[in-house]
Design an enzyme around this catalytic site. Structure first.
Site, mmCIF file in Angstrom:
data_model
loop_
_atom_site.group_PDB
_atom_site.id
_atom_site.type_symbol
_atom_site.label_atom_id
_atom_site.label_comp_id
_atom_site.label_asym_id
_atom_site.label_seq_id
_atom_site.Cartn_x
_atom_site.Cartn_y
_atom_site.Cartn_z
ATOM 1 N N ASP A 187 -4.920 -10.623 0.475
ATOM 2 C CA ASP A 187 -3.603 -11.251 0.645
ATOM 3 C C ASP A 187 -2.807 -11.223 -0.666
ATOM 4 O OD1 ASP A 187 -1.525 -12.673 1.917
ATOM 5 O OD2 ASP A 187 -2.295 -14.564 1.134
ATOM 6 N N HIS A 188 -1.545 -10.784 -0.582
ATOM 7 C CA HIS A 188 -0.680 -10.660 -1.756
ATOM 8 C C HIS A 188 -1.288 -9.722 -2.797
ATOM 9 C CE1 HIS A 188 1.479 -13.941 0.146
ATOM 10 N NE2 HIS A 188 2.483 -13.711 -0.668
ATOM 11 N N HIS A 231 5.048 0.399 -0.598
ATOM 12 C CA HIS A 231 5.802 -0.448 0.322
ATOM 13 C C HIS A 231 4.790 -1.494 0.805
ATOM 14 C CE1 HIS A 231 3.832 2.364 3.077
ATOM 15 N NE2 HIS A 231 3.990 1.461 4.030
ATOM 16 N N GLU A 241 -0.004 -3.861 12.139
ATOM 17 C CA GLU A 241 0.671 -3.509 10.887
ATOM 18 C C GLU A 241 2.174 -3.783 10.987
ATOM 19 O OE1 GLU A 241 -0.101 0.208 8.086
ATOM 20 O OE2 GLU A 241 1.428 0.635 9.567
ATOM 21 N N HIS A 263 3.531 -4.720 4.014
ATOM 22 C CA HIS A 263 3.573 -5.257 5.384
ATOM 23 C C HIS A 263 3.064 -6.697 5.438
ATOM 24 C CE1 HIS A 263 4.298 -1.285 7.121
ATOM 25 N NE2 HIS A 263 3.299 -0.803 6.421
ATOM 26 N N HIS A 295 0.854 -1.197 0.000
ATOM 27 C CA HIS A 295 0.000 0.000 0.000
ATOM 28 C C HIS A 295 0.887 1.243 0.000
ATOM 29 C CE1 HIS A 295 -0.379 1.438 4.471
ATOM 30 N NE2 HIS A 295 0.777 0.861 4.304
ATOM 31 N N CYS A 347 5.931 6.640 4.246
ATOM 32 C CA CYS A 347 4.753 5.842 3.844
ATOM 33 C C CYS A 347 4.153 6.327 2.532
ATOM 34 C CB CYS A 347 3.672 5.890 4.924
ATOM 35 S SG CYS A 347 4.211 5.144 6.460
#
Lengths: 143, 143, 143, 143, 143, 143
Positions: E81-82, E41, E128, E43, E16, E35
């Site tokens: 996810d991913h 980037h 996070e 997480h 994100h 950010c």
């Protein structure tokens, strides 16, 4: 009034199964899945016991953690550690050994003993695996 | 109203002892046990600071974590990290350095500063060892 | 030959400082930074002790963990837990209390005692904080 | 030659006991302590499987983790998760269910299957509790 | 009434960025810092979903964790996810991808589905990084 | 010769994807699965850097962790934290951004700089998720 919540962690390792003998194998499998294995399985449980109160002006303590630790060890850990929850643990006798029921059983073993030491038991948290845990506030619903 | 609770973790390492000079050695030992060692002991503390509020429509933030981090570092971590809690930390002066009192002291250092940034401090959690921690809600008793 | 490596973890909490009295304050600060604080600081240490050997055909054990645990507790934990490493711990007397030296000191306290129980001590791992740890293989360099 | 070591973690929950039927209760208790409880106990095990090799120039992979994960799940996890190690697990039949023997048994279930995928199994690490784990390098002694 | 709170953890990995196209680069940098990196980037997120209710007398369950796990996987994990939270996730479309907003979006995806299974969703916790997490109680403010 | 191995941990958060533009979508999906998502995904990486040497008699240090920390932060973390590994990181340019290749790239950024400070870099460990990590010993194969 500066109420503090203090928590002590203890761990225990135990076997159990989720299985009703009055149900068929297929119904046990449908509801409990692999947790119903006849020959048991087991877990490393983590138990967190939370007590609230005001810090004592002389000691800074809500409750002496040595006392709280002794209550937990003598009344819970010694009865359940390296045991079979379904077969060996008097306070779980006749109950399904779900994490939910285990948290309630642990609360009831300790509530009055902690009160005798001047503390108020307010929460039991019981981690069964890294992916699931339960919390019990003695029936209260803080949220 | 979609209130969110956001938490930032910081860590610090400090020495302390639990010992009253107005008590005998044997009474200190009875109440505080090995925590009363004259030559100090110490811990890696983990501090969790929780602020509540509504996400800002422009940023999605309850509070900017950079601001919250700066408040914690400047007002708590710099005063206590790699220090002796009993001897070096002004906001703990004259108090027993129990985890309970430390959580209250940390709350009082930061409450108004966080309010100035538009956040509301609602919880301090302070982990002393893997086996014990305290929580302080500013005196509130959510459970 | 199915050699197994078995590891037992113990924890201890201690105070220390990194400071040379034969150096000026500014040199202490330059080399040791905040670790040189005169009034001490402290840590929760995690100690991992690794022993290798062949599993006993009768027990499946390389070494009985009760025996290994007793050796660690009696010879290391009781001497260092809730103590000041610089002032209270005989086996660290006269040495800088760096994590490196502490790992070597712990090895030397236990090596022959473990050998007496039929095990071979092969590694000490000592975690000082979540961001740093040391390992000592008795001088060997496996990599 | 830029050899890389890659590790995949899987978890399983199982019951077991350490107990020899050819020994008296008191000898079982002396050697195995509470691990010899007749009605079993159990653990959450963490299994780490390490494979070494050169990264493939096209993919950057030593081994495809999907393939490694499938080998572990089909040959170890499905046979042992939510089972009784002493009663239900063919590859542990007739062996003491010590963590040492379990690590060796797991290695032998997978070594040739991993080789078939072009990888070389070099280490099994098996964590039984937060306080003990074993490592097996296929009999090698790197230290 | 012995109300229990049960929590299931799931994990997901996603990219994100926090960046407003209607703001200048320098304002994005001032508010969102690193950010706001244009090229994203990411997480490893940990999601904890808490449901409350009374244990069923037959099963000991507040809710069957298989059912709860399926709801989370099908309605949250498979969508995020991913993935890229800003570009790929329908329920975050048009919102800043802050952890705060993500927790609210996840709640809204699941609330009625959990109710259909007889449970009451009471809390989303979303970690996070090891240093920050948010909690959302559906707008309630337990403290 | 009492060689000690000392390790420092740092963390970074980054986006990446595993995808070859010279392969079809279906081949990318077959080999890389959900890691090939066009719009990226990301992780919280944990990096462990291990240096070996003899403790300095004056300081007890193998290497000053402040120096080691600075090398890691300036040469790795600042280049990769809150970045896109495929697009933003010069030392990964033209390479598949697998964890394997990333560990090798990180090693090569730091090896000579650590040697200049009198240490010997002997291991990079890079954790991508709680379920997978890689280790690189500069091409050595200790096991």
């Amino acid at each position: 009034m500066k109420t503090i919540f203090i928590t002590r962690r203890e761990t225990f390792n135990a076997a159990h199964r989720l299985r009703r003998e009055d149900w068929s194998d297929s119904k046990n499998d449908e509801i409990f899945g692999k947790c119903s294995n006849k020959n048991w399985h087991g877990h490393n449980f983590e138990l967190f016991v939370t007590v609230k109160g005001l810090p004592n002006p002389d000691t800074g303590f809500v409750i002496n953690l040595k006392d709280l630790g002794s209550i937990i060890k003598e009344n819970v850990i010694e009865k359940i550690d390296h045991k079979n929850i379904n077969l060996d643990v008097p306070f779980m006798s006749g109950m399904m050994s779900s994490t939910e029921n285990l948290a309630i059983g642990i609360w009831e073993e300790m509530e009055s003993l902690i009160e005798n030491k001047g503390g108020e038991l307010v929460k039991i948290k019981l981690i069964e695996t890294e992916n699931n845990y339960v919390e019990y506030f003695g029936g209260k619903e803080p949220f």
